[in-house]
Design a protein around this motif. Sequence first.
Motif, PDB file in Angstrom:
ATOM      1  N   UNK A  95       0.839  -1.211   0.000  1.00  0.00           N
ATOM      2  CA  UNK A  95       0.000   0.000   0.000  1.00  0.00           C
ATOM      3  C   UNK A  95       0.871   1.259   0.000  1.00  0.00           C
ATOM      4  N   UNK A  96       1.882   1.286   0.887  1.00  0.00           N
ATOM      5  CA  UNK A  96       2.772   2.445   0.945  1.00  0.00           C
ATOM      6  C   UNK A  96       3.488   2.666  -0.384  1.00  0.00           C
ATOM      7  N   UNK A 101       4.727   5.692  -4.728  1.00  0.00           N
ATOM      8  CA  UNK A 101       5.087   5.619  -6.138  1.00  0.00           C
ATOM      9  C   UNK A 101       4.184   6.475  -6.999  1.00  0.00           C
ATOM     10  N   UNK A 102       2.880   6.435  -6.723  1.00  0.00           N
ATOM     11  CA  UNK A 102       1.939   7.251  -7.503  1.00  0.00           C
ATOM     12  C   UNK A 102       2.236   8.735  -7.356  1.00  0.00           C
ATOM     13  N   UNK A 103       2.737   9.136  -6.186  1.00  0.00           N
ATOM     14  CA  UNK A 103       3.025  10.553  -5.946  1.00  0.00           C
ATOM     15  C   UNK A 103       4.374  10.991  -6.504  1.00  0.00           C
ATOM     16  N   UNK A 207       4.237   4.417 -17.093  1.00  0.00           N
ATOM     17  CA  UNK A 207       4.044   4.719 -15.675  1.00  0.00           C
ATOM     18  C   UNK A 207       3.688   3.451 -14.909  1.00  0.00           C
ATOM     19  N   UNK A 208       2.856   2.611 -15.512  1.00  0.00           N
ATOM     20  CA  UNK A 208       2.468   1.370 -14.844  1.00  0.00           C
ATOM     21  C   UNK A 208       3.696   0.513 -14.549  1.00  0.00           C
ATOM     22  N   UNK A 213       7.932  -1.813 -10.940  1.00  0.00           N
ATOM     23  CA  UNK A 213       9.322  -1.964 -10.481  1.00  0.00           C
ATOM     24  C   UNK A 213       9.496  -1.406  -9.079  1.00  0.00           C
ATOM     25  N   UNK A 214       8.876  -0.274  -8.818  1.00  0.00           N
ATOM     26  CA  UNK A 214       8.959   0.352  -7.506  1.00  0.00           C
ATOM     27  C   UNK A 214       8.373  -0.559  -6.435  1.00  0.00           C
ATOM     28  N   UNK A 215       7.223  -1.166  -6.732  1.00  0.00           N
ATOM     29  CA  UNK A 215       6.553  -2.041  -5.774  1.00  0.00           C
ATOM     30  C   UNK A 215       7.362  -3.312  -5.538  1.00  0.00           C
TER      31      UNK A 215
END
Length: 594
Positions: A95-96, A101-103, A207-208, A213-215
């Motif tokens: 969730x974090x 990541x979205x921000x 972006x997806x 990758x970030x997650x």
Amino acid sequence: MTSLKRAHFAAVAALVLLVLPFVPVPDFWITQLNYIGLFSLVVLGLVLLTGVGGLTSFGQAAFAGVGAYTTAYMSTVMGLSPWLGLVAGLAITLVLALVIGALTLRMSGHYLPLATICWCLALYYLVGNLEALGKYDGLLGLPALQLGDFSFRSERRIYLLIWAAALLAAVGVTRLLDSRPGRIMRALNTNRGGGATMPEAMGASTFRYKLVMFVVAALLASLSGWLYAHMQRSVNPSPFGIKFGIEYLFMAVLGGIGTVGGAFTGAALVKLAEDQLKVWLPVVFGGSGNYEIIVFGVVLVLVLRFAPEGLWPLLARWLPARGHKAVDEQAPRLSARSHPPRGAALLDVRQIRKQFGGLTAVNDISFTIRAGDIVGLIGPNGAGKSTTFNLVSGVLPLTAGEVELLGQRVDGRGSRAIARAGLSRTFQHVKLVPDMTVLDNVALGTYLRTRTGTLRAMLGLNGAEEAQARAEAMRQLRRIGLDGQAHELAGNLALGPQRLVEIARALASDPSLLLLDEPAAGLRHKEKAALADVLRQLKAEGLSLLLVEHDMDFVMKLTDRIVVMEFGRHLMEGTPAEVQASPAVRAAYLGAEE
């Protein structure tokens, strides 16, 4: 050793690592290897995020802290099972990571690294000031991990969990990078694959995949934090601050930030060197202090100067060469779209306009393309050809006008949606991933014809579809005469073959219309002749093409019709003979009427 394949060598190395606790090696070795395994898990995420995706993050240590503190709180304060702590830690991290990541991932340049520093510091000071988490003293007395009656209390036993997790993560990341989503991820790095434009033209959301990758990187760090907490049996904020965030990035750069082997190399070198330097440097300098940081800074500069790809690629030269994966050309064909019959309406461009502030770059341009035609778009420098091309393909939004492809309006849609509608393109400046093979570059074009996601790829459940994609890529390479170079690195090819590879990649998407942006630019005479032969063959097979080109001889011999632009406006349209005979066209190119 040279007779072994690298995969066999890796399997033997993994087996040796896993049996070490059962042989009489010193306990100190086991302790060191435990830390190296934990660090490697975190750095593997950075290999994916920073090395492959080009997204610099200093926040991996904070995600390790989320995993550690979640299980510490649940197992000590709430009295729940550490295994529930693992599930909860990964869920909270997910969730974090999605929110952060979205921000932050839409940021570019130096803003993204600065943002990761900020939220790493924020999480560090948050846990350090919460009474429920023990403030800066942390939480003590975590229970040992246990499976049934088997306890992982001793370091030799938890070693098995740590290294099983690290090796499985390495296998998962390796599989991911050699898959459908992995090829898109490797194309995102602006220093290697050309950034967002090319993947978007293949139909992928850049972006997806940045967020994926970030997650994944965050989850690997969280897993490392969970293992660390139950190995130490206590947690405090110190290992999860910005200092360790920087160290993890240093490990990745030192080992080889774009390679899975580099994660383990960097983690091992930094951990072993740090312990030795803490002993010897105070003796050399005659006092206590964090002198190892100075040494690491100097080493980092030297590595960036003399081995910018890290140390693992240098070490890998001594290992058996990685064999080529066989291509099963008998694999079932991928799904194909239905194409319009020859002569049917394909593309209708009506009064399109593009304004940049007060500048009108394209002024009410209209033209049509029918199935089976090759249409050229020509004009002097600055005529607005490339802008028109980008408007049609969705790279730029229209100011006014309409674009219809196969009977459906596509103006106002992005390049991803237009790619799904049946349009594919090449680029004026070649956009290949140089450190991927020619075959893998072409397989990028099959993105919209395949479905494998990140989890399936990491679990190795994509074998059948991957075989189909590779077979399709080989068929397209054979179609343009480059099948003999399928396993070469794309960056090793000359410009002419690279442009052909781009065409093969576009063909792999099974388009109804192919857009070629200056395909002959920079090519020698023989390369242009080879390219012209390929394009004639494609036309004979029924493919429709729109090309922007400066080489008039190349255009005149190849096209059925030509659209001429001047200063952003429509000058004329006709057959090559009509265009050559036009006084207006000669005036546009020569600057004076005959």
